[in-house]
Design a protein around this motif. Structure first.
Motif, PDB file in Angstrom:
ATOM      1  N   THR A 138      -3.445  -1.746  17.742  1.00  0.00           N
ATOM      2  CA  THR A 138      -4.302  -2.917  17.537  1.00  0.00           C
ATOM      3  C   THR A 138      -3.667  -3.934  16.586  1.00  0.00           C
ATOM      4  O   THR A 138      -4.215  -5.012  16.385  1.00  0.00           O
ATOM      5  N   GLY A 139      -2.527  -3.555  15.985  1.00  0.00           N
ATOM      6  CA  GLY A 139      -1.863  -4.468  15.054  1.00  0.00           C
ATOM      7  C   GLY A 139      -2.138  -4.138  13.601  1.00  0.00           C
ATOM      8  O   GLY A 139      -1.572  -4.756  12.699  1.00  0.00           O
ATOM      9  N   TYR A 140      -3.012  -3.193  13.373  1.00  0.00           N
ATOM     10  CA  TYR A 140      -3.307  -2.778  12.004  1.00  0.00           C
ATOM     11  C   TYR A 140      -2.305  -1.717  11.556  1.00  0.00           C
ATOM     12  O   TYR A 140      -1.606  -1.123  12.367  1.00  0.00           O
ATOM     13  N   SER A 141      -2.273  -1.481  10.271  1.00  0.00           N
ATOM     14  CA  SER A 141      -1.481  -0.383   9.715  1.00  0.00           C
ATOM     15  C   SER A 141      -2.181   0.108   8.460  1.00  0.00           C
ATOM     16  O   SER A 141      -3.085  -0.551   7.940  1.00  0.00           O
ATOM     17  N   ILE A 142      -1.773   1.260   8.000  1.00  0.00           N
ATOM     18  CA  ILE A 142      -2.326   1.795   6.751  1.00  0.00           C
ATOM     19  C   ILE A 142      -1.750   0.947   5.626  1.00  0.00           C
ATOM     20  O   ILE A 142      -0.531   0.777   5.522  1.00  0.00           O
ATOM     21  N   GLN A 143      -2.620   0.415   4.805  1.00  0.00           N
ATOM     22  CA  GLN A 143      -2.227  -0.496   3.726  1.00  0.00           C
ATOM     23  C   GLN A 143      -2.559   0.103   2.363  1.00  0.00           C
ATOM     24  O   GLN A 143      -3.443   0.960   2.260  1.00  0.00           O
ATOM     25  N   SER A 144      -1.904  -0.391   1.336  1.00  0.00           N
ATOM     26  CA  SER A 144      -2.196   0.090  -0.022  1.00  0.00           C
ATOM     27  C   SER A 144      -3.659  -0.144  -0.381  1.00  0.00           C
ATOM     28  O   SER A 144      -4.234   0.615  -1.162  1.00  0.00           O
ATOM     29  N   SER A 145      -4.274  -1.147   0.219  1.00  0.00           N
ATOM     30  CA  SER A 145      -5.698  -1.418  -0.047  1.00  0.00           C
ATOM     31  C   SER A 145      -6.605  -0.320   0.513  1.00  0.00           C
ATOM     32  O   SER A 145      -7.782  -0.235   0.161  1.00  0.00           O
ATOM     33  N   ASP A 146      -6.059   0.574   1.351  1.00  0.00           N
ATOM     34  CA  ASP A 146      -6.828   1.687   1.913  1.00  0.00           C
ATOM     35  C   ASP A 146      -6.822   2.922   1.009  1.00  0.00           C
ATOM     36  O   ASP A 146      -7.486   3.913   1.311  1.00  0.00           O
ATOM     37  N   TRP A 147      -6.073   2.875  -0.068  1.00  0.00           N
ATOM     38  CA  TRP A 147      -5.896   4.027  -0.950  1.00  0.00           C
ATOM     39  C   TRP A 147      -7.222   4.572  -1.473  1.00  0.00           C
ATOM     40  O   TRP A 147      -7.463   5.775  -1.452  1.00  0.00           O
ATOM     41  N   LYS A 148      -8.101   3.726  -1.953  1.00  0.00           N
ATOM     42  CA  LYS A 148      -9.384   4.192  -2.527  1.00  0.00           C
ATOM     43  C   LYS A 148     -10.204   4.942  -1.476  1.00  0.00           C
ATOM     44  O   LYS A 148     -10.782   5.986  -1.760  1.00  0.00           O
ATOM     45  N   ARG A 149     -10.238   4.409  -0.277  1.00  0.00           N
ATOM     46  CA  ARG A 149     -10.984   5.077   0.799  1.00  0.00           C
ATOM     47  C   ARG A 149     -10.334   6.422   1.123  1.00  0.00           C
ATOM     48  O   ARG A 149     -11.015   7.408   1.350  1.00  0.00           O
ATOM     49  N   PHE A 150      -9.005   6.465   1.142  1.00  0.00           N
ATOM     50  CA  PHE A 150      -8.285   7.718   1.390  1.00  0.00           C
ATOM     51  C   PHE A 150      -8.650   8.743   0.320  1.00  0.00           C
ATOM     52  O   PHE A 150      -8.973   9.887   0.642  1.00  0.00           O
ATOM     53  N   GLU A 161      -3.964  14.609  -7.282  1.00  0.00           N
ATOM     54  CA  GLU A 161      -3.737  13.188  -7.014  1.00  0.00           C
ATOM     55  C   GLU A 161      -2.332  12.980  -6.441  1.00  0.00           C
ATOM     56  O   GLU A 161      -2.145  12.168  -5.538  1.00  0.00           O
ATOM     57  N   SER A 162      -1.357  13.711  -6.966  1.00  0.00           N
ATOM     58  CA  SER A 162       0.009  13.542  -6.445  1.00  0.00           C
ATOM     59  C   SER A 162       0.117  14.062  -5.010  1.00  0.00           C
ATOM     60  O   SER A 162       0.864  13.492  -4.204  1.00  0.00           O
ATOM     61  N   ASP A 163      -0.616  15.111  -4.666  1.00  0.00           N
ATOM     62  CA  ASP A 163      -0.658  15.581  -3.269  1.00  0.00           C
ATOM     63  C   ASP A 163      -1.218  14.484  -2.372  1.00  0.00           C
ATOM     64  O   ASP A 163      -0.672  14.193  -1.302  1.00  0.00           O
ATOM     65  N   LYS A 164      -2.313  13.885  -2.811  1.00  0.00           N
ATOM     66  CA  LYS A 164      -2.940  12.822  -2.023  1.00  0.00           C
ATOM     67  C   LYS A 164      -2.013  11.622  -1.884  1.00  0.00           C
ATOM     68  O   LYS A 164      -1.893  11.039  -0.809  1.00  0.00           O
ATOM     69  N   ARG A 165      -1.336  11.280  -2.960  1.00  0.00           N
ATOM     70  CA  ARG A 165      -0.423  10.131  -2.918  1.00  0.00           C
ATOM     71  C   ARG A 165       0.721  10.398  -1.931  1.00  0.00           C
ATOM     72  O   ARG A 165       1.112   9.520  -1.169  1.00  0.00           O
ATOM     73  N   MET A 166       1.251  11.619  -1.939  1.00  0.00           N
ATOM     74  CA  MET A 166       2.317  11.989  -1.013  1.00  0.00           C
ATOM     75  C   MET A 166       1.838  11.827   0.435  1.00  0.00           C
ATOM     76  O   MET A 166       2.547  11.264   1.277  1.00  0.00           O
ATOM     77  N   LEU A 167       0.634  12.316   0.731  1.00  0.00           N
ATOM     78  CA  LEU A 167       0.073  12.199   2.077  1.00  0.00           C
ATOM     79  C   LEU A 167      -0.134  10.731   2.464  1.00  0.00           C
ATOM     80  O   LEU A 167       0.218  10.314   3.564  1.00  0.00           O
ATOM     81  N   PHE A 168      -0.687   9.980   1.554  1.00  0.00           N
ATOM     82  CA  PHE A 168      -0.970   8.575   1.823  1.00  0.00           C
ATOM     83  C   PHE A 168       0.326   7.796   2.065  1.00  0.00           C
ATOM     84  O   PHE A 168       0.408   6.991   3.005  1.00  0.00           O
ATOM     85  N   ASN A 169       1.331   8.048   1.244  1.00  0.00           N
ATOM     86  CA  ASN A 169       2.618   7.363   1.419  1.00  0.00           C
ATOM     87  C   ASN A 169       3.226   7.671   2.779  1.00  0.00           C
ATOM     88  O   ASN A 169       3.790   6.790   3.433  1.00  0.00           O
ATOM     89  N   ALA A 170       3.111   8.918   3.207  1.00  0.00           N
ATOM     90  CA  ALA A 170       3.635   9.292   4.524  1.00  0.00           C
ATOM     91  C   ALA A 170       2.837   8.615   5.639  1.00  0.00           C
ATOM     92  O   ALA A 170       3.405   8.169   6.645  1.00  0.00           O
ATOM     93  N   LEU A 171       1.527   8.520   5.462  1.00  0.00           N
ATOM     94  CA  LEU A 171       0.686   7.825   6.449  1.00  0.00           C
ATOM     95  C   LEU A 171       1.070   6.354   6.566  1.00  0.00           C
ATOM     96  O   LEU A 171       1.111   5.800   7.671  1.00  0.00           O
ATOM     97  N   GLU A 172       1.323   5.726   5.418  1.00  0.00           N
ATOM     98  CA  GLU A 172       1.694   4.304   5.420  1.00  0.00           C
ATOM     99  C   GLU A 172       2.974   4.042   6.228  1.00  0.00           C
ATOM    100  O   GLU A 172       3.158   2.953   6.743  1.00  0.00           O
ATOM    101  N   LYS A 173       3.826   5.054   6.323  1.00  0.00           N
ATOM    102  CA  LYS A 173       5.129   4.872   6.963  1.00  0.00           C
ATOM    103  C   LYS A 173       5.152   5.250   8.451  1.00  0.00           C
ATOM    104  O   LYS A 173       6.181   5.138   9.095  1.00  0.00           O
ATOM    105  N   VAL A 174       4.011   5.688   8.986  1.00  0.00           N
ATOM    106  CA  VAL A 174       3.977   6.013  10.408  1.00  0.00           C
ATOM    107  C   VAL A 174       4.100   4.713  11.209  1.00  0.00           C
ATOM    108  O   VAL A 174       3.430   3.733  10.920  1.00  0.00           O
ATOM    109  N   GLU A 175       4.987   4.773  12.206  1.00  0.00           N
ATOM    110  CA  GLU A 175       5.282   3.592  13.024  1.00  0.00           C
ATOM    111  C   GLU A 175       5.155   3.908  14.498  1.00  0.00           C
ATOM    112  O   GLU A 175       5.269   5.061  14.896  1.00  0.00           O
ATOM    113  N   ARG A 176       5.013   2.850  15.270  1.00  0.00           N
ATOM    114  CA  ARG A 176       5.036   2.971  16.734  1.00  0.00           C
ATOM    115  C   ARG A 176       6.469   2.919  17.205  1.00  0.00           C
ATOM    116  O   ARG A 176       7.351   2.441  16.581  1.00  0.00           O
TER     117      ARG A 176
END
Length: 176
Positions: A138-150, A161-176
């Motif tokens: 759809t053109g969206y991606s995981i953004q740093s602004s999504d961190w609080k919701r994550f 918190e570091s486990d969550k940050r690791m997961l979130f960082n990996a999610l942000e980097k998923v590409e098509r």
């Protein structure tokens, strides 16, 4: 017969346009569901005297995640990186839960690893890939602004918190 099949296909396809694409929240919920199985995995492994770390099994999971990524037109390398992060988080949950089991007993019976947990995890991995692909399409991606919701959604008590940050960082980097 061909005419009937064509009509059914057209009927089903007409409803697919009404399907709403997944939201970032949906993706986070699916990841949280996957992690919710980890206490069962830890308990099963403890009761069956199995190690938490199983490198051959991890390699299979990572390989299958890459294959699933390609099926959904996702970059396999980025999904494999996400899967490695999920495995690390899963092991952290299992180790911390097993540490708790040293000082408190449980009468809980874990879900069967081979018959219940693994099939569910495979299904959730595929679901996560499908959701990520649809979301990114759809053109969206995981953004740093999504961190609080994550942080609020991925809420296993054994995740730091570091486990969550690791997961979130990996999610942000998923590409098509």
């Amino acid at each position: 017969m061909l005419k009937k099949m064509l009509l059914v296909t057209m009927f089903v396809a007409s409803f697919s346009c009404f399907a709403t694409p997944p939201t970032v929240h949906t993706i986070f919920v699916t990841m949280n569901k996957r992690l919710s199985y980890m206490e069962d995995v830890a308990l099963y492994k403890a009761q069956h005297h199995k190690a938490i770390e199983d490198l051959p099994r991890e390699a299979i999971v990572i390989k299958k995640a890459g294959e699933s990524a390609q099926q959904y037109h996702l970059n396999a390398h980025s999904v494999e990186r996400l899967t490695k992060a999920q495995i690390s988080a899963a092991k952290a949950i299992q180790y911390r839960y097993r540490a708790d089991l040293l000082s408190k007993t449980t009468k809980q019976t874990p879900r069967d690893l081979k018959k219940g947990v693994r099939p569910a995890l495979i299904k959730l991995n595929n679901e996560l890939n499908r959701e990520l692909a649809a979301y990114l399409k759809t053109g969206y991606s995981i953004q740093s602004s999504d961190w609080k919701r994550f942080q609020a959604t991925v809420n296993n008590r054994y995740l730091s918190e570091s486990d969550k940050r690791m997961l979130f960082n990996a999610l942000e980097k998923v590409e098509r």
